[in-house]
Design a protein around this motif. Structure first.
Motif, PDB file in Angstrom:
ATOM      1  N   VAL A  79       0.809  -1.230   0.000  1.00  0.00           N
ATOM      2  CA  VAL A  79       0.000   0.000   0.000  1.00  0.00           C
ATOM      3  C   VAL A  79       0.837   1.273   0.000  1.00  0.00           C
ATOM      4  CG1 VAL A  79      -1.921  -1.151   1.155  1.00  0.00           C
ATOM      5  CG2 VAL A  79      -0.195   0.049   2.531  1.00  0.00           C
ATOM      6  N   GLY A  80       2.159   1.144   0.077  1.00  0.00           N
ATOM      7  CA  GLY A  80       3.013   2.317   0.127  1.00  0.00           C
ATOM      8  C   GLY A  80       3.387   2.682   1.550  1.00  0.00           C
ATOM      9  N   HIS A  81       4.489   3.421   1.687  1.00  0.00           N
ATOM     10  CA  HIS A  81       5.059   3.689   3.010  1.00  0.00           C
ATOM     11  C   HIS A  81       4.129   4.507   3.892  1.00  0.00           C
ATOM     12  CE1 HIS A  81       7.715   5.342   6.096  1.00  0.00           C
ATOM     13  NE2 HIS A  81       8.507   4.309   5.862  1.00  0.00           N
ATOM     14  N   ARG A  82       3.583   5.607   3.372  1.00  0.00           N
ATOM     15  CA  ARG A  82       2.784   6.494   4.212  1.00  0.00           C
ATOM     16  C   ARG A  82       1.503   5.827   4.708  1.00  0.00           C
ATOM     17  NH1 ARG A  82       2.543   9.553   8.323  1.00  0.00           N
ATOM     18  NH2 ARG A  82       0.927  11.176   8.287  1.00  0.00           N
ATOM     19  N   GLU A  83       0.810   5.134   3.825  1.00  0.00           N
ATOM     20  CA  GLU A  83      -0.414   4.443   4.231  1.00  0.00           C
ATOM     21  C   GLU A  83      -0.098   3.354   5.244  1.00  0.00           C
ATOM     22  OE1 GLU A  83      -4.320   3.724   4.688  1.00  0.00           O
ATOM     23  OE2 GLU A  83      -3.474   5.337   3.475  1.00  0.00           O
TER      24      GLU A  83
ATOM     25  N   GLU B 121     -12.604  -0.101   1.576  1.00  0.00           N
ATOM     26  CA  GLU B 121     -11.398   0.686   1.867  1.00  0.00           C
ATOM     27  C   GLU B 121     -10.148  -0.056   1.402  1.00  0.00           C
ATOM     28  OE1 GLU B 121     -12.474   3.157   5.920  1.00  0.00           O
ATOM     29  OE2 GLU B 121     -12.002   1.018   6.083  1.00  0.00           O
ATOM     30  N   ALA B 122     -10.115  -1.352   1.628  1.00  0.00           N
ATOM     31  CA  ALA B 122      -8.964  -2.154   1.229  1.00  0.00           C
ATOM     32  C   ALA B 122      -8.765  -2.110  -0.284  1.00  0.00           C
ATOM     33  CB  ALA B 122      -9.146  -3.598   1.694  1.00  0.00           C
ATOM     34  N   LEU B 123      -9.865  -2.142  -1.023  1.00  0.00           N
ATOM     35  CA  LEU B 123      -9.781  -2.051  -2.483  1.00  0.00           C
ATOM     36  C   LEU B 123      -9.263  -0.683  -2.901  1.00  0.00           C
ATOM     37  CD1 LEU B 123     -10.363  -3.345  -5.263  1.00  0.00           C
ATOM     38  CD2 LEU B 123     -12.670  -2.369  -5.104  1.00  0.00           C
ATOM     39  N   GLN B 124      -9.768   0.357  -2.273  1.00  0.00           N
ATOM     40  CA  GLN B 124      -9.357   1.724  -2.600  1.00  0.00           C
ATOM     41  C   GLN B 124      -7.871   1.944  -2.327  1.00  0.00           C
ATOM     42  OE1 GLN B 124     -11.383   4.695  -0.300  1.00  0.00           O
ATOM     43  NE2 GLN B 124     -10.506   6.415  -1.410  1.00  0.00           N
TER      44      GLN B 124
ATOM     45  N   GLY C 219      -5.517  -0.374  -2.286  1.00  0.00           N
ATOM     46  CA  GLY C 219      -4.659  -1.353  -2.951  1.00  0.00           C
ATOM     47  C   GLY C 219      -4.261  -2.517  -2.064  1.00  0.00           C
ATOM     48  N   LEU C 220      -4.903  -2.626  -0.908  1.00  0.00           N
ATOM     49  CA  LEU C 220      -4.628  -3.753  -0.025  1.00  0.00           C
ATOM     50  C   LEU C 220      -5.182  -5.046  -0.613  1.00  0.00           C
ATOM     51  CD1 LEU C 220      -3.349  -4.520   2.679  1.00  0.00           C
ATOM     52  CD2 LEU C 220      -5.503  -3.936   3.808  1.00  0.00           C
ATOM     53  N   VAL C 221      -6.296  -4.940  -1.336  1.00  0.00           N
ATOM     54  CA  VAL C 221      -6.806  -6.052  -2.140  1.00  0.00           C
ATOM     55  C   VAL C 221      -6.975  -5.565  -3.576  1.00  0.00           C
ATOM     56  CG1 VAL C 221      -7.970  -7.107  -0.169  1.00  0.00           C
ATOM     57  CG2 VAL C 221      -9.257  -5.594  -1.680  1.00  0.00           C
ATOM     58  N   ASP C 222      -7.056  -6.498  -4.491  1.00  0.00           N
ATOM     59  CA  ASP C 222      -7.071  -6.153  -5.917  1.00  0.00           C
ATOM     60  C   ASP C 222      -8.444  -6.234  -6.561  1.00  0.00           C
ATOM     61  OD1 ASP C 222      -4.084  -5.960  -6.223  1.00  0.00           O
ATOM     62  OD2 ASP C 222      -4.237  -8.058  -5.602  1.00  0.00           O
TER      63      ASP C 222
END
Length: 320
Positions: free
Chosen positions: A214-218, A233-236, A238-241
């Motif tokens: 999800v990237g460093h900041r998130e 939220e997970a989809l938004q 990028g935690l899930v695809d």
């Protein structure tokens, strides 16, 4: 021609009360193609073998915590986790998961693995807190090493991997999910690394896997707050695809996996290795110190108090 099938536990050695028998083969294939006989064989074997036995017939593996089948035509394996009540990750379950992946990697017909849960509404609740609360130090050491080994095996497997997240997936359940190549989640569930809510800290390799997803900041915000994301939220983030209904999740996973296994195995596996090698090597080079740091952390009085309070809260919820 009759095919011989390997069978057994821990290197095919099965211990009985009065003797040890080393099984190389069972000449059962012609019979085990019949569903009714499969059920009967399952019943007989489970009666005489230890509870933790992992056994195989055809392209199917079973244990008390995992059910695995391999479709020889597509090369796709399906692993269903079934350690009730919530697929919590204890020492033996972690060893089962890792050993299953190793076995599938050795199967030349297997190219991809879909991981899902056989427990309603739970993918995996994560680490079994009872492994950490008032622990035996030697077992605690072995437990954390088993978690490391399971993660490295899953994260770096040359098999294509898809998590079909059909239930809640906090903490270690989230780690399993983000270690897969692709994640599909059903709605109305949650996922995330929520360790801080329990008064514990996610290790650096959990953090690295999350940052890579999800990237460093998130990841920084999520780890600090112990955030559990809804499916949307997970989809938004990028935690899930992908998000599909619970009824569609296995069909969607199979469809996506067919895309992965069509790619030449070596090219796909090497691309995965290039992306993940640095993260995996960071743990491999510090496994011993990571185990010791974890053990020292767990044995602190404040940590034990936090875990005890969490377990008391769980008991109160169950009693209501």
């Amino acid at each position: 021609m009759m095919t011989h099938y390997s069978f057994g536990v821990s290197g095919n050695l099965v211990k009985f009360p009065y003797r040890e028998i080393y099984y190389h083969t069972l000449l059962l294939e012609p019979f085990l193609q019949v569903p009714d006989i499969q059920i009967m064989a399952s019943s007989i074997l489970r009666r005489f073998l230890p509870r933790k036995t992992t056994w195989m017939y055809g392209q199917r593996m079973m244990s008390s915590t995992i059910d695995v089948s391999v479709d020889e035509q597509t090369g796709i394996a399906l692993m269903r986790m079934k350690r009730k009540p919530v697929n919590s990750l204890n020492l033996e379950f972690l060893q089962d998961i890792r050993n299953t992946i190793v076995t599938l990697e050795q199967n030349k017909k297997c190219k991809g693995l879909i991981l899902t849960s056989d427990v309603p509404k739970i993918f995996s609740a994560g680490i079994d807190i009872l492994e950490m609360y008032q622990p035996n130090e030697e077992r605690l050491n072995s437990f954390w090493r088993a978690l490391q080994d399971m993660w490295l095996q899953l994260y770096m497997t040359p098999l294509a991997t898809i998590a079909a997240i059909n239930g809640h997936s906090p903490a270690g359940g989230c780690l399993i999910s983000i270690s897969c190549d692709y994640r599909i989640m059903a709605p109305n569930y949650t996922i995330g690394l929520n360790e801080t809510l329990l008064g514990i800290v996610a290790p650096f390799w959990f953090k690295d896997a999350m940052c890579n997803t999800v990237g460093h900041r998130e990841a920084e915000i999520a780890l600090a707050l112990g955030k559990l994301y809804s499916t949307e939220e997970a989809l938004q983030k990028g935690l899930v695809d992908e998000v599909v209904t619970s009824e569609q999740i296995m069909e969607a996973a199979q469809k996506k996996m067919l895309e992965y296994v069509k790619i030449p195995n070596m090219a796909r596996a090497m691309s995965k290795q290039l992306m993940r090698q640095e993260t995996a090597d960071k743990l491999r080079s510090t496994q011993d110190s990571d185990v010791q740091n974890f053990v020292n952390f767990c044995l602190q009085d404040k940590v034990q108090q936090s875990l005890g309070f969490y377990l008391e809260q769980l008991k109160k919820r169950k009693s209501k």
